[in-house]
Design a protein around this motif. Structure first.
Motif, short mmCIF file in Angstrom:
data_model
loop_
_atom_site.label_atom_id
_atom_site.label_comp_id
_atom_site.label_asym_id
_atom_site.label_seq_id
_atom_site.Cartn_x
_atom_site.Cartn_y
_atom_site.Cartn_z
N THR A 376 -31.63 63.02 58.38
CA THR A 376 -30.68 62.36 59.35
C THR A 376 -31.61 61.15 59.93
O THR A 376 -32.75 61.04 60.07
CB THR A 376 -30.46 63.31 60.65
OG1 THR A 376 -31.61 63.76 61.28
CG2 THR A 376 -29.82 64.71 60.18
N ALA A 378 -31.38 57.56 62.23
CA ALA A 378 -30.78 56.64 63.22
C ALA A 378 -31.07 55.38 63.04
O ALA A 378 -32.33 55.00 62.91
CB ALA A 378 -31.30 57.14 64.54
N LYS A 399 -27.97 61.13 55.86
CA LYS A 399 -26.86 61.33 56.84
C LYS A 399 -27.05 60.22 57.94
O LYS A 399 -28.25 60.31 58.67
CB LYS A 399 -26.57 62.60 57.66
CG LYS A 399 -25.42 62.37 58.77
CD LYS A 399 -25.20 64.15 59.00
CE LYS A 399 -24.17 63.80 60.21
NZ LYS A 399 -23.05 63.24 59.94
N THR A 401 -26.37 57.37 61.28
CA THR A 401 -25.94 57.14 62.38
C THR A 401 -26.33 55.75 62.87
O THR A 401 -27.66 55.33 62.83
CB THR A 401 -26.29 58.10 63.77
OG1 THR A 401 -25.70 59.36 63.18
CG2 THR A 401 -25.46 57.55 64.81
N PHE A 403 -26.42 52.79 65.78
CA PHE A 403 -26.18 52.54 67.48
C PHE A 403 -26.40 50.86 67.53
O PHE A 403 -27.03 50.34 66.94
CB PHE A 403 -27.42 53.10 68.14
CG PHE A 403 -27.43 54.66 68.25
CD1 PHE A 403 -27.03 55.30 69.41
CD2 PHE A 403 -28.09 55.15 67.22
CE1 PHE A 403 -27.12 56.60 69.24
CE2 PHE A 403 -28.19 56.58 67.23
CZ PHE A 403 -27.86 57.20 68.10
N ILE A 441 -20.52 56.50 57.36
CA ILE A 441 -21.73 56.33 58.29
C ILE A 441 -21.16 56.56 59.72
O ILE A 441 -20.09 56.13 60.11
CB ILE A 441 -22.41 55.03 58.35
CG1 ILE A 441 -23.32 54.84 56.88
CG2 ILE A 441 -23.51 54.61 59.27
CD1 ILE A 441 -23.57 53.50 56.77
N GLU A 442 -21.92 56.99 60.71
CA GLU A 442 -21.43 57.36 62.23
C GLU A 442 -21.51 56.15 62.81
O GLU A 442 -22.80 55.90 62.75
CB GLU A 442 -22.02 58.52 62.50
CG GLU A 442 -21.52 58.93 64.03
CD GLU A 442 -22.22 59.99 64.59
OE1 GLU A 442 -21.92 60.05 65.83
OE2 GLU A 442 -23.02 60.74 64.02
N ARG A 444 -21.84 54.31 66.68
CA ARG A 444 -22.05 54.52 68.08
C ARG A 444 -21.89 53.16 68.57
O ARG A 444 -23.14 52.72 69.02
CB ARG A 444 -23.20 55.53 68.27
CG ARG A 444 -22.66 57.03 67.83
CD ARG A 444 -23.94 58.01 67.90
NE ARG A 444 -24.08 58.23 69.21
CZ ARG A 444 -24.78 59.10 69.82
NH1 ARG A 444 -25.48 60.02 68.81
NH2 ARG A 444 -25.09 59.37 71.04
#
Length: 673
Positions: A376, A378, A399, A401, A403, A441-442, A444
């Motif tokens: 994971t 970030a 995976k 994410t 921001f 891709i997540e 935020r």
């Protein structure tokens, strides 16, 4: 049902059929000079796998004196032939075809042994050429023929004879450089003897079933250049001599008109090639600033050519054609014509690559392989550094994410795209958005990442970018003082403006301030601005009245502290364009000034270490473009909590808006996570 019926149609050359109408044009990457032939082969084979019909190598010198620089690559020995056979075999295994360009630099050769039609020194080289005699000309022709026969022996499907861009052959064609009075000079029949003889003898030596492309200068963009009647005459003679295809060259290298930079409109010169259509019976290729399948299809549908040449788009995305075949043009990584990693590197003696795709020319070194363990990750910051990290990490199976406190992807690319002449950045941001969505891709967005929010990730990448540097000028808090961010986001700006800082951002902001409607999206206006006209009306295509830019919409003064010519540190191959643009728009540029104080009336400046000659420059607004500093607050907070992180892009080094370094750094980091 394809969206690109003209682009993807096969082209029958009689003895061979090309599977589509796409040529990957010649680019000198420097790969051949590395002598790592596996690396060279993989560069071309990667593009062949991507579906391009025919590729042309970077220029190979026919002899030592014709090399662009000392030690330039060529096919001089049996070992050279064997080395190039590695390349052609790999391309053919990938179902591709490849031609070798034969390039004789003439007076552009960067060495003391350069030769030309006459001893007329080039303005872009320190070495005056020697005028070659009859025996010397015969040697050059013979060396072209030898290079072609060696290319055939090395497995190439053809050769391209480089007869444009102001190189050796071009130097014989125009009175600007050919002052001879023998049978190689004087009237045009004599001046075109060299290219015709080269093509005729190559055809005789290689036989009928071998592609010969002749690269013809359609518009020289120099004084005393060719008339279009001469262009047609040469095209017909080259066809009769045995050429298979005529390719388009635009402008000499010494021309003071941009031809391939991002500020040049798309397909800016396809109208020139169209003028040749119907005058010859062999296929004609058009080129320059064609960078999407839609533009290429439009060019062909308009009857401007039989085929399109795209070079740098295949640095940005080697799968350009395959994605067009799949009707997924939105997934093609776009060439933004920035020149930063390709031409700037070439003319700086470095290996070429691509701002958008740092794997270009590094296919065997920058390998993106599946991760042994999915993590994971970030990524904080959705600018070019963060996005390249996220996409590469996701490609490897992690995976990811992202921001970002903003409501959209792109970071400072969203500022750059507001600058006239940088409209291609819109497409780059759009591509990043498509690629991120495809990679699942997540996102935020509208969220400020915190230490608590990042603690659970296996890896944290900080790509928080930069903030403007405080120039510490007395009076900078006055309401008429704006930052470049304010201006590019649409702040009201008066008619008389002083810009502080003459780096890349200062030049971009100045162009933004003086330009009304961008000529980059209006071809007639752009041609008028740079003084380009129909070569049927004026030799070389230079308008007799010269450049005719629109009047500036503001009065701008551009200042810098460094006591040097403003803009000296801009891009090697594009800096002159930015400087010329501001000069045409009447921008006053001053170096070596001290900023004393800002008052409601304007800004007081002085000169020299003794701060002499205090002067008020009256203005309505002062715009601060005085550099940036890294935004590292989150990285520092993570470090204080003992949480490891990777810091990249502007957060790592606060260079100017350098997407090239940011994307390269992000890609390379993600390849190792």
């Amino acid at each position: 049902m394809t969206k690109y019926p003209h682009l993807l149609a096969p082209l029958d050359l009689g003895f061979v059929t090309l599977k589509n109408r796409v040529l990957m044009g010649s680019m000198h990457t420097g790969l051949e000079e590395t002598k790592d032939w596996n690396r060279v082969a993989e560069f071309y084979a990667t593009r062949a796998r991507g579906g391009v019909a025919l590729m042309v190598t970077g220029g190979m010198a026919p002899n030592k004196e014709g090399g662009v620089f000392p030690g330039a690559a060529g096919l001089f020995t049996d070992q050279d032939i064997a080395n190039h056979r590695i390349v052609t075999d790999r391309v053919h295994e990938a179902d591709g075809k490849i031609a070798m360009q034969i390039l004789h630099a003439g007076r552009y050769a960067y060495g003391p042994d350069c030769v030309s039609a006459s001893a007329v020194k080039s303005p872009i080289s320190p070495f005056p050429p020697k005028e070659i005699d009859e025996d010397g000309i015969e040697k050059q022709i013979s060396d072209f023929v030898t290079a072609a026969t060696r290319a055939k022996e090395a497995g190439y499907d053809g050769v391209e004879v480089m007869g444009s861009e102001g190189y050796f052959i071009n130097q014989f064609l125009v009175l600007h450089t050919n002052k001879r009075t023998d049978r190689w000079g004087g009237d045009y029949e004599n001046r075109m003897r060299l290219p015709v003889e080269i093509v005729r003898r190559i055809r005789k030596a290689v036989g009928p079933d071998f592609i010969i492309i002749y690269r013809l200068s359609m518009i020289d963009l120099i004084p005393n250049g060719s008339s279009f009647e001469e262009v047609i005459q040469l095209a017909k003679a080259v066809e009769a001599a045995g050429a298979t295809i005529i390719n388009t060259g635009i402008g000499w290298h010494e021309a003071r008109i941009p031809t391939i930079a991002t500020s040049v409109p798309r397909r800016a010169f396809s109208w020139v090639t169209k003028k040749l259509m119907g005058h010859v019976n062999i296929p004609v290729i058009t080129s320059n600033r064609i960078n999407t399948p839609d533009v290429a299809e439009e060019v062909l549908a308009d009857g401007c050519a039989d085929m399109v040449s795209m070079a740098r788009p295949f640095l940005a995305d080697p799968n350009f054609v395959a994605k067009a075949v799949a009707n997924r043009a939105e997934t093609i990584a776009p060439c933004i014509a920035c020149n930063q990693a390709c031409l700037d590197h070439t003319f700086g003696g470095k290996l070429s690559s691509c701002l958008v795709n740092p794997r270009a020319c590094f296919e065997t070194e920058l390998v993106v392989a599946p991760a042994s363990e999915a993590k994971t990750i970030a990524v904080v910051g959705a600018g070019p550094a963060g996005l390249s990290t996220a996409l590469t990490a996701a490609e490897r199976g992690h995976k990811v994410t992202i921001f970002d406190r903003s409501d959209r992807l792109g970071g400072q690319l969203n500022l750059a795209k507001q600058v006239p002449g940088k409209e291609e950045f819109h497409g780059l941001v759009d591509w990043f958005e498509t690629a991120v969505a495809d990679a699942e891709i997540e996102l935020r967005l509208n969220e400020t990442a915190t230490v608590d929010a990042l603690q659970s990730f296996d890896e944290v990448v900080i790509a928080t970018g930069v903030v403007p540097r405080d120039p510490e000028i007395e009076g900078q808090d006055l309401p008429q003082v704006l930052s470049y961010i304010d201006v590019l986001r649409g702040a009201d700006v008066g008619k008389k403006v002083v810009v502080i800082g003459a780096g890349g951002i200062g030049f971009d902001v100045s162009e933004f301030l003086v330009t009304g409607d961008s000529p980059t999206v209006n071809l007639p206006e752009w041609l008028r601005e740079w003084g380009v006209t129909d070569p049927s009306d004026q030799r070389g295509g230079l308008a007799p009245e010269g450049p005719q830019p629109d009047a500036p919409i503001r009065d701008v003064t551009l200042l810098q502290r460094k006591a040097e010519k403003p803009g000296r540190r801009l891009g090697k191959t594009t800096g002159w364009i930015h400087r010329a643009t501001l000069q045409m728009k009447g921008v006053t540029m001053k170096g070596g000034v001290n900023y004393e104080r800002i008052t409601p009336e304007g800004i007081w400046v002085s000169t020299g270490e003794a701060r002499e000659n205090p002067t008020l420059i009256p203005c309505d607004n002062v715009v601060l473009c005085a550099g940036q500093v890294s935004e590292r607050s989150l990285a520092d907070a993570l470090e204080a909590e003992g949480i490891p992180c990777h810091v990249i892009g502007g957060a790592d080094v606060a260079a100017e808006l350098d997407a090239k370094r940011a994307i390269d750094q992000g890609t390379r980091l993600a390849a190792t996570l």
